[in-house]
Scaffold this active site. Structure first.
Site, short mmCIF file in Angstrom:
data_model
loop_
_atom_site.label_atom_id
_atom_site.label_comp_id
_atom_site.label_asym_id
_atom_site.label_seq_id
_atom_site.Cartn_x
_atom_site.Cartn_y
_atom_site.Cartn_z
N VAL A 1 1.34 -3.63 3.79
CA VAL A 1 1.14 -5.06 4.45
C VAL A 1 2.57 -5.78 4.26
CG1 VAL A 1 -1.41 -5.20 4.77
CG2 VAL A 1 -0.15 -5.86 2.71
N SER B 1 0.86 -1.23 -0.03
CA SER B 1 0.03 -0.01 -0.09
C SER B 1 0.61 1.28 0.22
CB SER B 1 -0.86 0.03 1.20
OG SER B 1 -2.07 -0.73 0.76
N LYS C 1 0.42 3.32 -3.13
CA LYS C 1 -0.87 4.27 -3.21
C LYS C 1 -0.32 5.79 -3.11
CE LYS C 1 -3.96 0.74 -1.24
NZ LYS C 1 -4.52 0.26 -0.29
N TYR D 1 -3.84 -2.07 -10.31
CA TYR D 1 -3.57 -1.97 -8.94
C TYR D 1 -2.79 -2.99 -8.23
CZ TYR D 1 -5.19 -2.50 -3.96
OH TYR D 1 -5.02 -2.37 -2.50
N TYR E 1 -3.75 2.92 7.88
CA TYR E 1 -4.83 2.24 8.19
C TYR E 1 -5.75 2.86 9.14
CZ TYR E 1 -1.91 -1.14 5.50
OH TYR E 1 -1.43 -1.68 4.39
#
Ligand code: GLU
Length: 304
Positions: free
Chosen positions: A258, A63, A66, A188, A240
């Protein structure tokens, strides 16, 4: 400030914690990473680098990627972007479907999976070969032509990607994804599979500490204003459903993945990254969060 000594002290202090937490195992490629891995790196805006541990070993940034897709989408769409994604923390799991129903397919922020899928849809609409455009950007920013997607991880993400598939179809039904779901997911899953080291990460994100310009080459990547906005969103949405805890303990904007990596930014001073694959119950690296907390405590540097 002797950053090298501070990093070495932290490496000693966290040793008893190594092995705690749980390595992400939703795909086999991640589950196989030894939990005892540890690395930390810093790049200052006067172009000095310091590191400890396995700082040159590549891992799955997940992530953290992102940030790249959000930065690209922000450059392309500017104000219009905010019609398609929000700016608020979600208060739900990163891959939750629940809020989307109430909020008509507009994800809370670009860093939860739903928001990241909208960003990848924007990139899919904007570029002929969005995977290559993203990879070129990351390689340029990291100053490392060897940075690459990990095809094994990308394939695995696809095989185990039903929740992301569900999110994408749901958002598409609300009209907030314009391209074919498979195309959006392919980008993605590849961005999540980007394999980078702690040193690659601090180099790649040095522009976030340097008003949008790369440290060293001084190339403008994003405007000062966009830099402020990205860092603000990282502060409120980057770690998160534990942003409050992360802000309380570390006091810097940051993004976790993660794979056990975390990047944090001290605007005007440095970028710091850490990797330790054992995750706490929020999905953030357990040792990584502790190491960053020790760093900001020892150096008395935080944005607060
Ligand atoms: N590939 C993961 C997913 O989409 C990313 C998870 C993460 O790092 O937050 O579920």
């Amino acid at each position: 400030m002797n950053y090298q000594t501070i990093l070495e002290d932290i490496q000693e202090e966290i040793k008893p914690l190594l092995g705690q937490g749980k390595v992400a195992n939703y795909i086999p490629a991640l589950g196989a990473i030894p939990i005892s891995k540890f690395a930390m790196a810093i790049k200052t805006i006067d172009n000095k680098e310091y590191s400890v541990g396995d700082a040159e070993e590549s891992f799955s940034i997940q992530s953290i990627s992102k940030i790249f897709s959000f930065a690209l989408a922000l450059k392309e769409l500017r104000a219009e972007l905010w019609e398609r994604v929000g700016k608020e923390p979600s208060g739900t799991a990163f891959n939750s479907l629940i809020q989307l129903e109430f909020e008509h397919g507009i994800p809370r922020n670009p860093f939860i999976n739903a928001g990241a899928l909208v960003m990848t849809d924007i990139l899919t609409s904007t570029y002929n070969d969005p995977k290559q455009t993203l990879l070129d950007l990351v390689r340029e920013l990291a100053d490392n032509p060897k940075v690459n997607f990990d095809e094994v991880v990308a394939k695995s993400e696809n095989e185990w990607g039903d929740r992301n598939r569900a999110l994408a179809y749901f958002i598409k039904d609300f009209g907030n994804i314009n391209n074919a779901v498979d195309e959006v997911l392919d980008l993605y899953f590849h961005q999540c599979s980007l394999s980078m080291s702690c040193l690659d990460l601090v180099r790649a994100f040095s522009c976030l500490a340097n008003a949008g310009k790369t440290v060293g080459a001084n190339k403008v990547i994003i405007s000062e204003r966009q830099t402020k906005r990205i860092n603000s969103l990282l502060m409120t949405c980057g770690t998160y459903d534990a942003v409050g805890d992360f802000a309380y303990r570390v006091g810097l904007p940051g993004k976790s993945g993660v794979g056990g990596g975390i990047v944090a930014i001290m605007p005007g001073h440095f970028v710091i990254s850490v990797w330790s694959p054992g995750l706490n119950e929020s999905g953030n690296s357990l040792v990584g969060t502790k190491a960053l907390e020790l760093f900001t405590t020892k150096t008395k540097t935080s944005i607060f």
